[in-house]
Design a protein around this motif. Structure first.
Motif, PDB file in Angstrom:
ATOM      1  N   LEU A  22       0.760  -1.045   0.056  1.00 55.23           N
ATOM      2  CA  LEU A  22       0.036   0.010   0.007  1.00 55.23           C
ATOM      3  C   LEU A  22       0.716   1.089   0.144  1.00 55.23           C
ATOM      4  CD1 LEU A  22      -2.700  -1.085   2.362  1.00 55.23           C
ATOM      5  CD2 LEU A  22      -3.168  -0.686  -0.023  1.00 55.23           C
ATOM      6  N   TRP A  23       1.915   1.375   0.778  1.00 55.91           N
ATOM      7  CA  TRP A  23       2.922   2.425   0.818  1.00 55.91           C
ATOM      8  C   TRP A  23       3.602   2.500  -0.423  1.00 55.91           C
ATOM      9  CZ3 TRP A  23       3.702   7.006   2.476  1.00 55.91           C
ATOM     10  CH2 TRP A  23       4.891   7.627   2.341  1.00 55.91           C
ATOM     11  N   GLY A  24       4.012   1.375  -0.978  1.00 56.02           N
ATOM     12  CA  GLY A  24       4.717   1.910  -2.409  1.00 56.02           C
ATOM     13  C   GLY A  24       3.711   2.202  -3.329  1.00 56.02           C
ATOM     14  N   THR A  25       2.758   1.720  -3.481  1.00 60.24           N
ATOM     15  CA  THR A  25       1.709   2.337  -4.558  1.00 60.24           C
ATOM     16  C   THR A  25       1.307   3.550  -4.421  1.00 60.24           C
ATOM     17  OG1 THR A  25       0.880   0.056  -4.590  1.00 60.24           O
ATOM     18  CG2 THR A  25      -0.562   1.711  -5.188  1.00 60.24           C
ATOM     19  N   ALA A  26       1.201   4.051  -3.062  1.00 56.14           N
ATOM     20  CA  ALA A  26       0.847   5.468  -2.780  1.00 56.14           C
ATOM     21  C   ALA A  26       1.906   6.154  -3.322  1.00 56.14           C
ATOM     22  CB  ALA A  26       0.538   5.650  -1.434  1.00 56.14           C
ATOM     23  N   VAL A  27       3.202   5.923  -2.852  1.00 56.33           N
ATOM     24  CA  VAL A  27       4.372   6.536  -3.314  1.00 56.33           C
ATOM     25  C   VAL A  27       4.433   6.917  -5.143  1.00 56.33           C
ATOM     26  CG1 VAL A  27       6.753   6.660  -3.403  1.00 56.33           C
ATOM     27  CG2 VAL A  27       5.680   6.206  -1.307  1.00 56.33           C
ATOM     28  N   VAL A  28       4.444   5.650  -5.645  1.00 49.02           N
ATOM     29  CA  VAL A  28       4.533   5.656  -6.833  1.00 49.02           C
ATOM     30  C   VAL A  28       3.504   6.557  -7.668  1.00 49.02           C
ATOM     31  CG1 VAL A  28       4.553   4.025  -9.207  1.00 49.02           C
ATOM     32  CG2 VAL A  28       5.936   3.326  -7.136  1.00 49.02           C
ATOM     33  N   LEU A  29       2.312   6.251  -7.286  1.00 48.79           N
ATOM     34  CA  LEU A  29       1.117   7.196  -8.051  1.00 48.79           C
ATOM     35  C   LEU A  29       1.197   8.621  -7.275  1.00 48.79           C
ATOM     36  CD1 LEU A  29      -1.859   4.465  -7.271  1.00 48.79           C
ATOM     37  CD2 LEU A  29      -0.597   5.018  -9.586  1.00 48.79           C
ATOM     38  N   LEU A  30       1.842   9.000  -6.279  1.00 48.82           N
ATOM     39  CA  LEU A  30       1.783  10.395  -6.168  1.00 48.82           C
ATOM     40  C   LEU A  30       3.122  11.007  -6.400  1.00 48.82           C
ATOM     41  CD1 LEU A  30       0.260  10.121  -2.207  1.00 48.82           C
ATOM     42  CD2 LEU A  30      -0.792  11.245  -4.428  1.00 48.82           C
ATOM     43  N   SER A  31       3.821  10.276  -6.688  1.00 49.98           N
ATOM     44  CA  SER A  31       5.160  10.970  -7.344  1.00 49.98           C
ATOM     45  C   SER A  31       5.016  12.056  -8.351  1.00 49.98           C
ATOM     46  CB  SER A  31       6.272   9.916  -7.462  1.00 49.98           C
ATOM     47  OG  SER A  31       5.803   9.141  -8.423  1.00 49.98           O
ATOM     48  N   PRO A  32       4.165  11.764  -9.245  1.00 48.89           N
ATOM     49  CA  PRO A  32       4.120  12.792 -10.482  1.00 48.89           C
ATOM     50  C   PRO A  32       3.602  14.152  -9.786  1.00 48.89           C
ATOM     51  CG  PRO A  32       3.467  10.902 -11.287  1.00 48.89           C
ATOM     52  CD  PRO A  32       3.498  10.459  -9.769  1.00 48.89           C
ATOM     53  N   LEU A  33       2.655  13.965  -8.725  1.00 54.45           N
ATOM     54  CA  LEU A  33       1.897  15.326  -8.218  1.00 54.45           C
ATOM     55  C   LEU A  33       2.854  15.803  -7.191  1.00 54.45           C
ATOM     56  CD1 LEU A  33      -1.699  13.521  -7.580  1.00 54.45           C
ATOM     57  CD2 LEU A  33      -0.867  14.937  -9.382  1.00 54.45           C
ATOM     58  N   ILE A  34       3.745  14.964  -6.433  1.00 55.54           N
ATOM     59  CA  ILE A  34       4.619  15.553  -5.348  1.00 55.54           C
ATOM     60  C   ILE A  34       5.942  14.967  -5.590  1.00 55.54           C
ATOM     61  CG2 ILE A  34       4.926  15.633  -2.702  1.00 55.54           C
ATOM     62  CD1 ILE A  34       2.094  14.778  -2.442  1.00 55.54           C
ATOM     63  N   PRO A  35       6.577  15.674  -6.539  1.00 54.17           N
ATOM     64  CA  PRO A  35       8.037  14.908  -6.754  1.00 54.17           C
ATOM     65  C   PRO A  35       8.975  15.529  -5.966  1.00 54.17           C
ATOM     66  CG  PRO A  35       7.579  17.093  -8.355  1.00 54.17           C
ATOM     67  CD  PRO A  35       6.489  16.777  -7.321  1.00 54.17           C
ATOM     68  N   ASN A  36       8.854  15.180  -4.534  1.00 55.50           N
ATOM     69  CA  ASN A  36       9.829  15.567  -3.546  1.00 55.50           C
ATOM     70  C   ASN A  36      10.274  14.384  -2.583  1.00 55.50           C
ATOM     71  OD1 ASN A  36      11.044  16.632  -1.158  1.00 55.50           O
ATOM     72  ND2 ASN A  36       9.537  18.549  -1.107  1.00 55.50           N
ATOM     73  N   VAL A  37      11.402  13.905  -2.804  1.00 55.46           N
ATOM     74  CA  VAL A  37      12.009  12.797  -2.057  1.00 55.46           C
ATOM     75  C   VAL A  37      11.939  13.097  -0.442  1.00 55.46           C
ATOM     76  CG1 VAL A  37      14.304  13.330  -2.450  1.00 55.46           C
ATOM     77  CG2 VAL A  37      13.728  10.962  -2.026  1.00 55.46           C
ATOM     78  N   TRP A  38      12.140  14.432  -0.235  1.00 55.94           N
ATOM     79  CA  TRP A  38      12.198  14.745   1.188  1.00 55.94           C
ATOM     80  C   TRP A  38      10.989  14.680   1.776  1.00 55.94           C
ATOM     81  CZ3 TRP A  38      16.842  14.573   2.904  1.00 55.94           C
ATOM     82  CH2 TRP A  38      18.026  14.926   2.026  1.00 55.94           C
ATOM     83  N   PHE A  39       9.589  14.681   1.157  1.00 55.16           N
ATOM     84  CA  PHE A  39       8.511  14.609   1.706  1.00 55.16           C
ATOM     85  C   PHE A  39       8.231  13.004   2.087  1.00 55.16           C
ATOM     86  CE2 PHE A  39       4.096  13.498   0.670  1.00 55.16           C
ATOM     87  CZ  PHE A  39       3.565  14.002   1.714  1.00 55.16           C
ATOM     88  N   PHE A  40       8.541  12.358   0.702  1.00 57.01           N
ATOM     89  CA  PHE A  40       8.124  11.017   1.132  1.00 57.01           C
ATOM     90  C   PHE A  40       9.160  10.402   2.294  1.00 57.01           C
ATOM     91  CE2 PHE A  40       6.288  11.688  -3.174  1.00 57.01           C
ATOM     92  CZ  PHE A  40       5.188  11.396  -2.960  1.00 57.01           C
TER      93      PHE A  40
END
Length: 110
Positions: free
Chosen positions: A64-82
């Protein structure tokens, strides 16, 4: 929350998130989102299986976490946030005994 291991846990979270986001940004121009999730998330989730005893709980959470990160990465391209969310959520789940029950902090202990 994790005492001396906290710095190492945060570094590990940063490396994991940087790797996932890097792969996602390379794959997104060529593949649809569901394919990017299928390419990245199963490997990420399977890499976290340390003990068979809690395998399904851990696989579900990491999937679930990995899916959320991959799907949200175009919207929030910030590695520090994740990385920050990963570190905070991970320390809470460890503290509450969900990820590693033997490291759970007893109730009432501050």
């Amino acid at each position: 929350m994790l005492r001396t291991l906290g710095i190492w846990y945060a570094l590990s979270a940063f490396l994991q998130q940087a790797t996932m986001l890097g792969m996602a940004f390379v794959l997104y121009p060529a593949y649809p989102p569901f394919a990017v999730v299928l390419f990245i998330v199963p490997i990420y989730a399977a890499a976290h299986l340390l003990k068979v005893r809690y395998a399904w709980n851990r696989m579900t959470l990491f999937f679930l976490w990995g899916t959320a990160v991959v799907l949200l990465s175009p919207l929030i391209p910030n590695v520090w946030f994740f990385s920050a969310v990963h570190t905070i959520a991970g320390t809470c789940l460890i503290r509450w005994g969900i990820l590693y029950p033997k490291y759970a902090i007893p109730k009432g202990f501050v």
